[in-house]
Design a protein around this motif. Sequence first.
Motif, PDB file in Angstrom:
ATOM      1  N   ASN A  53      52.115  47.901 -33.902  1.00  0.00           N
ATOM      2  CA  ASN A  53      52.950  48.031 -32.705  1.00  0.00           C
ATOM      3  C   ASN A  53      53.822  46.810 -32.477  1.00  0.00           C
ATOM      4  N   LEU A  54      53.241  45.635 -32.739  1.00  0.00           N
ATOM      5  CA  LEU A  54      54.012  44.398 -32.612  1.00  0.00           C
ATOM      6  C   LEU A  54      55.172  44.443 -33.614  1.00  0.00           C
ATOM      7  N   LEU A 140      63.152  57.887 -27.578  1.00  0.00           N
ATOM      8  CA  LEU A 140      64.303  57.019 -27.288  1.00  0.00           C
ATOM      9  C   LEU A 140      65.154  56.776 -28.536  1.00  0.00           C
ATOM     10  N   THR A 141      64.512  56.705 -29.713  1.00  0.00           N
ATOM     11  CA  THR A 141      65.263  56.308 -30.919  1.00  0.00           C
ATOM     12  C   THR A 141      65.559  57.460 -31.880  1.00  0.00           C
ATOM     13  N   ALA A 153      64.766  52.896 -39.833  1.00  0.00           N
ATOM     14  CA  ALA A 153      63.649  52.035 -40.243  1.00  0.00           C
ATOM     15  C   ALA A 153      62.740  51.762 -39.048  1.00  0.00           C
ATOM     16  N   ALA A 154      63.358  51.458 -37.893  1.00  0.00           N
ATOM     17  CA  ALA A 154      62.577  51.199 -36.678  1.00  0.00           C
ATOM     18  C   ALA A 154      61.871  52.473 -36.206  1.00  0.00           C
ATOM     19  N   PHE A 155      62.560  53.603 -36.320  1.00  0.00           N
ATOM     20  CA  PHE A 155      61.992  54.891 -35.905  1.00  0.00           C
ATOM     21  C   PHE A 155      60.770  55.240 -36.762  1.00  0.00           C
ATOM     22  N   LEU A 156      60.873  55.001 -38.085  1.00  0.00           N
ATOM     23  CA  LEU A 156      59.746  55.304 -38.970  1.00  0.00           C
ATOM     24  C   LEU A 156      58.568  54.375 -38.722  1.00  0.00           C
ATOM     25  N   HIS A 157      58.853  53.135 -38.345  1.00  0.00           N
ATOM     26  CA  HIS A 157      57.799  52.231 -37.879  1.00  0.00           C
ATOM     27  C   HIS A 157      57.020  52.964 -36.782  1.00  0.00           C
ATOM     28  N   ASN A 158      57.789  53.558 -35.896  1.00  0.00           N
ATOM     29  CA  ASN A 158      57.207  54.189 -34.722  1.00  0.00           C
ATOM     30  C   ASN A 158      56.412  55.442 -35.033  1.00  0.00           C
TER      31      ASN A 158
END
Length: 303
Positions: A53-54, A140-141, A153-158
């Motif tokens: 999450n971080l 949101l993303t 990339a950020a969305f897949l993190h999520n």
Amino acid sequence: MAKHHHHHHHMDPDAGDARVLWAVIVNLGLTVAQIIGGIISGSLAMIADAIHNLSDAMSLIIAFSARKIARRPADGSMTFGYGRAEVVAALINYTTLIVIGFYLIYEAVMRFIEPSGVDGWLVVIIAGIALAVDVVTAALTWSLSKESVNIRAAFLHNVADAMGSVAVIFAGTLIILYDWQIIDPLVTLLIAGYILWMSFGEIGGVIRILMLGSPSGMIAGEVLKAVEAVDGVSGVHHLHLWQMQEHEAALDAHLVIESGRWGDADAIKQAVKDRLKQDFGVGHTTLELECSKHACVGAVAIG
């Protein structure tokens, strides 16, 4: 012939920025809660989820900054503009995810060797909150992720995070019902495996752009044939095809004009540009014209 038309429904950049910023705030708050919960409950899977999450929050901060930088106009020091900032951000994010994946595998293996007790109820409650936050962040993303490799990339993190939360809830439930402590490191391994599988799948396309590879799905040989087929062109060489940024393909080449057609050179050049734009979506074209009598001798077609 394959046509490569790219249709993107763009969102207002400021609205997009606000979404990313909210996603950052929500994720940072959650990370703190999860780390505290993981330490109190003794759950490695929860701490794994918190670290993830971080990294989510960090990936969103990087993505947010890159969005801002990418919109700056071209200048004397960056003549192609700053669009690739988003591609660099995506590379940083995927690399971080890969490191996290391997770290989680190491931690899970150590937990198999030296098991420790986990408080199932606390794990389930905090992971439930985490899942809610992951869903909000993904919402949101999601629409932004379709038009930007950086936000993707950020969305897949999520998405990996949401799956992690589901897996942690599952593990916590089994610990409450059957006291299966081994499920905690097992779930950690599953989360790590998914993170690695996803990251290695996506990082190739990002590296391709940074390595000046030809755009994905565009075959240089096909482009060459299409240009050579234009009336008045007797040959093409030194063809270079690359992506200036995620949605902007570029080409430069030497164009040999047929003998006796030099008077039409400008019209022929325009016809080539139109063909490239129409058939392949290449909007940034630089062509050097040569008459057939003085064309480069023995030049390579591509490169």
